[in-house]
Design an enzyme around this catalytic site. Sequence first.
Site, short mmCIF file in Angstrom:
data_model
loop_
_atom_site.label_atom_id
_atom_site.label_comp_id
_atom_site.label_asym_id
_atom_site.label_seq_id
_atom_site.Cartn_x
_atom_site.Cartn_y
_atom_site.Cartn_z
N SER A 102 0.33 4.99 5.09
CA SER A 102 -0.78 4.06 5.13
C SER A 102 -2.13 4.75 5.27
CB SER A 102 -0.54 3.06 6.27
OG SER A 102 -1.47 2.01 6.22
N ASP A 241 -7.14 0.73 1.93
CA ASP A 241 -6.60 1.92 2.61
C ASP A 241 -5.60 2.61 1.69
OD1 ASP A 241 -4.52 0.08 2.80
OD2 ASP A 241 -3.90 0.74 4.79
N ASP A 243 -2.41 2.83 1.28
CA ASP A 243 -1.29 2.15 0.61
C ASP A 243 -1.64 0.75 0.15
OD1 ASP A 243 -1.29 0.98 3.17
OD2 ASP A 243 0.88 0.64 3.12
N ASP A 245 -2.58 -2.07 1.65
CA ASP A 245 -2.29 -3.34 2.33
C ASP A 245 -3.43 -3.78 3.24
OD1 ASP A 245 -1.95 -1.55 4.42
OD2 ASP A 245 0.07 -2.22 4.97
#
EC number: 5.4.2.10
Length: 444
Positions: A102, A241, A243, A245
């Site tokens: 992430s 960000d 990833d 999400d």
Amino acid sequence: MAERKYFGTDGVRGKVGSFPITPDFALKLGWAAGKVLATHGSKKVLIGKDTRISGYMLESALEAGLTAAGLSAVFVGPMPTPAVAYLTRTFRAEAGVVISASHNPYDDNGIKFFSAEGTKLPDDVEEAIEALLEQPMDCVESAELGKASRINDAAGRYIEFCKSTFPTSLSLEGYKIVVDCAHGATYHIAPSVLRELGAEIIEIGTKPNGLNINEKCGATDIEALRHKVLEIGADVGLAYDGDGDRIMMVDHLGNKVDGDQILYIIARETLRAGHLKGGVVGTLMSNMSLEIALKQLGIPFLRANVGDRYVLEKMQENGWKLGGENSGHIIILDKNTTGDGIIASLAVLTAMAQHKLSLHELTGAVKLFPQVLINVRFAGGENPLNSEKVKAVAAEVEQRLAGKGRILLRKSGTEPLIRVMVECEDAVLAQKSAEEIAEAVKNS
């Protein structure tokens, strides 16, 4: 529920090269997951990743483990976490795997699984995988080995899905938008979505090299985005960000628009359209001004523990469809099964285009209260929050803030720290109150 040895709240995560983020553990994890999932239906597992260099190593190891257990691995390449959830569902895969850490630095990585429905794996499935990790590996007969393949148009499929959430009666024609993809998984998705909807796009953070994900860019560091928005006179800036999400935004004046403000805009628009089912879930860290603004609209608001997993759980418990965190995880269950930065940003852009209002105007009802956060280290042993002195000072501060602020005291789960948070309309009072409580914790 059994104690987890490997799976945390967001799968398995750590420093690359240190257990458990090693090729041998990823191989074993792929095999164990394959053995458990092979008892189900399609025998296909979808694998996506962000742009970290270690993703190549980990996806190859997972592939070897899965195929040894008799499952086929289907690669989608660099892909946002919510895209993997979506593609797992539409591809009718047995499960989805995301290789990502992430918003963390490039030398961290993680592995998490989605169910066939694009949601977190059930606890009993995770427990079964953990149990097999303690067993020696074996291999199915040669005729039963899995295969590896790739969905070449995976990005295009997700781009079309994202666009389908934006009303066909509207266009982003005339909007100048700066997009910061954190050199992460949205780098080849978000700019295409927005361009195809008509916007003029200026890209930053779209040149991943395996080592620069989240580095001075993206949702956790919006300075480059803010600078670019002001420099070119853009209408809005979007920061995802690593990833994909999470979403943070910047208005045309350079003001940060966080997850609480984004959640408010989406809640109000959903209410206006007559589609709001129940209320909105935030977290213990959600700003008090969000709660007040939602209350003024007659929208119920509940707080979950910090973490998108807990937000989703509380949404499901209540049958609600909208929730999120101030960090920018926004979950719209009518559109996807997990936090989705691109879809959340499109929901806000819909409101801007629909009402011909700037982002600055849309956030007018949520004037965020100043939040003061102080971390106080303690020597271990007795929890300072159980001290009568700390309780007395906290009660006194709460009384002083009644109706115009709140306090939150939490013990860190990973180190000997007490986190003191005070939120109040009056920034000076918030600072003074937080310092008072922190001093009591130190001297307890």
